[in-house]
Design a protein around this motif. Sequence first.
Motif, mmCIF file in Angstrom:
data_model
loop_
_atom_site.group_PDB
_atom_site.id
_atom_site.type_symbol
_atom_site.label_atom_id
_atom_site.label_comp_id
_atom_site.label_asym_id
_atom_site.label_seq_id
_atom_site.Cartn_x
_atom_site.Cartn_y
_atom_site.Cartn_z
ATOM 1 N N UNK A 1 0.851 -1.294 -0.130
ATOM 2 C CA UNK A 1 -0.033 -0.087 0.049
ATOM 3 C C UNK A 1 0.802 1.385 0.105
ATOM 4 N N UNK A 2 1.983 1.338 0.290
ATOM 5 C CA UNK A 2 2.883 2.513 0.584
ATOM 6 C C UNK A 2 3.039 3.099 -0.753
ATOM 7 N N UNK A 3 2.915 4.263 -0.822
ATOM 8 C CA UNK A 3 3.015 5.159 -2.145
ATOM 9 C C UNK A 3 2.106 4.613 -3.060
ATOM 10 N N UNK A 4 0.715 3.907 -2.711
ATOM 11 C CA UNK A 4 -0.070 3.460 -3.784
ATOM 12 C C UNK A 4 -1.627 4.592 -3.537
ATOM 13 N N UNK A 5 -2.235 4.795 -4.642
ATOM 14 C CA UNK A 5 -3.234 5.919 -4.535
ATOM 15 C C UNK A 5 -4.367 5.157 -4.430
ATOM 16 N N UNK A 6 -4.514 3.788 -4.205
ATOM 17 C CA UNK A 6 -5.863 3.107 -4.161
ATOM 18 C C UNK A 6 -5.834 1.925 -3.108
ATOM 19 N N UNK A 7 -4.843 1.409 -3.211
ATOM 20 C CA UNK A 7 -4.773 0.176 -2.407
ATOM 21 C C UNK A 7 -5.637 0.122 -1.029
ATOM 22 N N UNK A 8 -5.442 0.909 -0.205
ATOM 23 C CA UNK A 8 -6.041 1.203 0.928
ATOM 24 C C UNK A 8 -7.719 1.429 1.099
ATOM 25 N N UNK A 9 -7.829 2.180 0.070
ATOM 26 C CA UNK A 9 -9.114 2.431 -0.316
ATOM 27 C C UNK A 9 -10.027 1.101 -0.796
ATOM 28 N N UNK A 10 -9.236 0.329 -1.567
ATOM 29 C CA UNK A 10 -10.003 -0.899 -2.185
ATOM 30 C C UNK A 10 -10.350 -2.017 -0.892
ATOM 31 N N UNK A 11 -9.354 -2.097 -0.057
ATOM 32 C CA UNK A 11 -9.340 -2.771 1.131
ATOM 33 C C UNK A 11 -10.437 -2.204 2.015
ATOM 34 N N UNK A 12 -10.590 -1.014 2.261
ATOM 35 C CA UNK A 12 -11.453 -0.357 3.188
ATOM 36 C C UNK A 12 -12.824 -0.203 2.772
#
Lengths: 315, 448
Positions: free
Chosen positions: B217-228
Amino acid sequence: MSTTSSRPDATDSPVESKAGQHPAPPTARPRTKQTGWLFVVPFAVAFALFMIWPIVQGLWMSFTDESLTLSSTEFVGFDNFAEAFGDPDVWSSLGNTLFFTVITVVPLVLVALGMALLVHTGLAGQWVWRLSFFAPFLLPVSVVTIIWQWLYQPDLGMANQALEKLGLEPVGWLSDEQVAMWSIAALTVWWTVGFNFLLYLAALQSLPDQLYEAAALDGAGAWRRLFSITLPQLKRTTGLVAMLQILASLKVFDQIYILTKGGPNNSTRPILEYIYDVGFTGYRLGYASAISYLFFALIIVISIAQLRIFPRQEG
Amino acid sequence: MSFDHSGHGGGFRMGRRGLLRWGLAGAGAVAAPSLLAGCASPASPSGSSSLRVWDLFSGGDGVLMDEMLETVTSGPDSFSIDRTILEWGPSYYTKLAMAAAGGRAPEVAVLHLSRLAGYAPGGLLDPFDLDVLAEFGVGEEHFAPAIWERAKWEGGVYAIPLDTHPFIVFYDKELADQAGLLDSDGELAPIGSPDRMLAASDALASAQGAAGVLFGHVGDQSQCWRLFNGLYAQTGSEWVLPEGGEPQVDRDAAVRVITFMTELFDGDRNPNHLDYNGAMAAFQGSRGAMIFSGEWELPNMTVTGRPLGAAPFPTIFDQPAVHADSHSYVLPRQERVDEARRREAHRFVATMLKASYTWASAGHIPAYQPVIADERYADLDPQASYAGASEIAVLDPANWFTGSGSNFQNQMTQPMTSALLGNTSPERAVEQMVSASASMLDQPNPVA
């Protein structure tokens, strides 16, 4: 210093030649003028078409709610500017840009000066030093960022591997909000210091030898010569380098956009990226224009202030 | 100096775009008479020129898309396709919007379904003619309702989904077996609660010897949102963004989800500072037992030769839900619609949907249900294991600024990344997400 005005310094020559044109014979004037215009016209047309007109058009846009898409455009007066003043993202991204400018301009001037002095002292193999100090400047931004992305890579990157060897904790070079901007600044210094180095080296090489000879005769040592002759003589070059560097640093966008996209948590997002986000991914061209005009105004203020601090003509 | 390539002072950037638009308008004025002449000619059959198609598939997806196009462009009812591949991301959507605004867009384009709200209401898309589609054998009954609903806008259908691509889990079957996480069929057993997920992560970590669950997720613009987005929907809450209103968010649920994320990625059971490619490399290199990832990475997962299992994102909170999006075909607005070509566009979309078995091998779940019902699909491993995800798909909240590759996802992701790295608390991350949502809702809608 009276020597300055007669010194055939490279940076002096444009001023002098301009001054030299004035007393031209009046009979030759009209013809020179016409021919001059002919030479200028192609550039003037391109300049008007690709610079003046877009600037005017952009200014007009900043007073409208122009969108990149179909919706109709209306004049909204100063609404965009009012919104920009109240938009915390404008201020935070502007703060990032200014912070980046401060932490890059200082080393980019001092390191360049240091490198130029070292090379100028007559180290053996001058061309090797010149080449290696200047070479990174020739790399395109994409290459530079890829190299540094690997250096900063949290697991396998050289930076953290080195820290590990020394028994230190790894650093989140691009993922720690407190560190990321410094990492980008380090990359930028490595990448672009060569240009300033070259300006300094050129200035050093044009310093007149007789000054040093005279000083040596008077018994001045190397340090004395550095502080009393070299550095004062480089004052105007320093002014130029600092000015160019401040303007360049204020324009920072590409290495940040590629490396961090403004993250982590917007801690590296420069104002140009915010303008880009608003205009091109948010479609709000009118608002984006307004922010860019505010930034433009700020750059003009900084430039004028700089001209005051580093006057072109020395007293 | 250094940044000369980056462009110029702020003031010039927009101006230049403006000039471009004026220039285009001028060019349009010059070109208009000849266009009119072209339209007036009755002898311009539909097949006379290629159907222009824009998509954003590169890499493995791109190769498969080529393969599908190959199938539909040969044979008796073949098409002549002029395919343009553009780099996916915000710039794709900018280009598509501008092309549609100009009215001379390609006949067909690919759009993430989550971006529809930024396109259909602004008149950038034309609706599909369902009667024509039905002639070619495609209708509402062929799609999962969760996806079909999102393809509609004010009664019209503006997008025909080609696939659903959910955010899922890949895992090493042997390690999951050792950790006791498989059911009698050899598939991932239900998990059911945050504590059991943490326990599962522990068990996987000890089976693996190093890291349990990987997440880049570091430096990514979507990954955390996808998980969340998936986990938040699992709590039964919705992230509602009403036009012109305030965001309606269940903050407690959001804090609960982010707290769980920070507990799961505590740096102990797994490294919590991985970037997207770092997590991929760790899973490929057998340095982790499970990875949270989009199914589109399937081709990169299978090459490792590990005993690969896949499952829809496990239900950890109260009800099943997975974050997903859908590649859809849309008809960008045309200034002058050539009816014959538009009909061809419908036929093309229908044909591609029917050929989407090929698409499934990339990992995507075909949206066209008859392909999934086909027994060939049931044999696809591990694709068939997560096909159910399209029934419980949760897309981004609908608004003009949301969707795949949008600034909204970025603004949601940043505070969460910060929380996962321990730089901020889950409570503050949620505050930041809500206030970013509010400020985006405050902005005038540029596509309305």
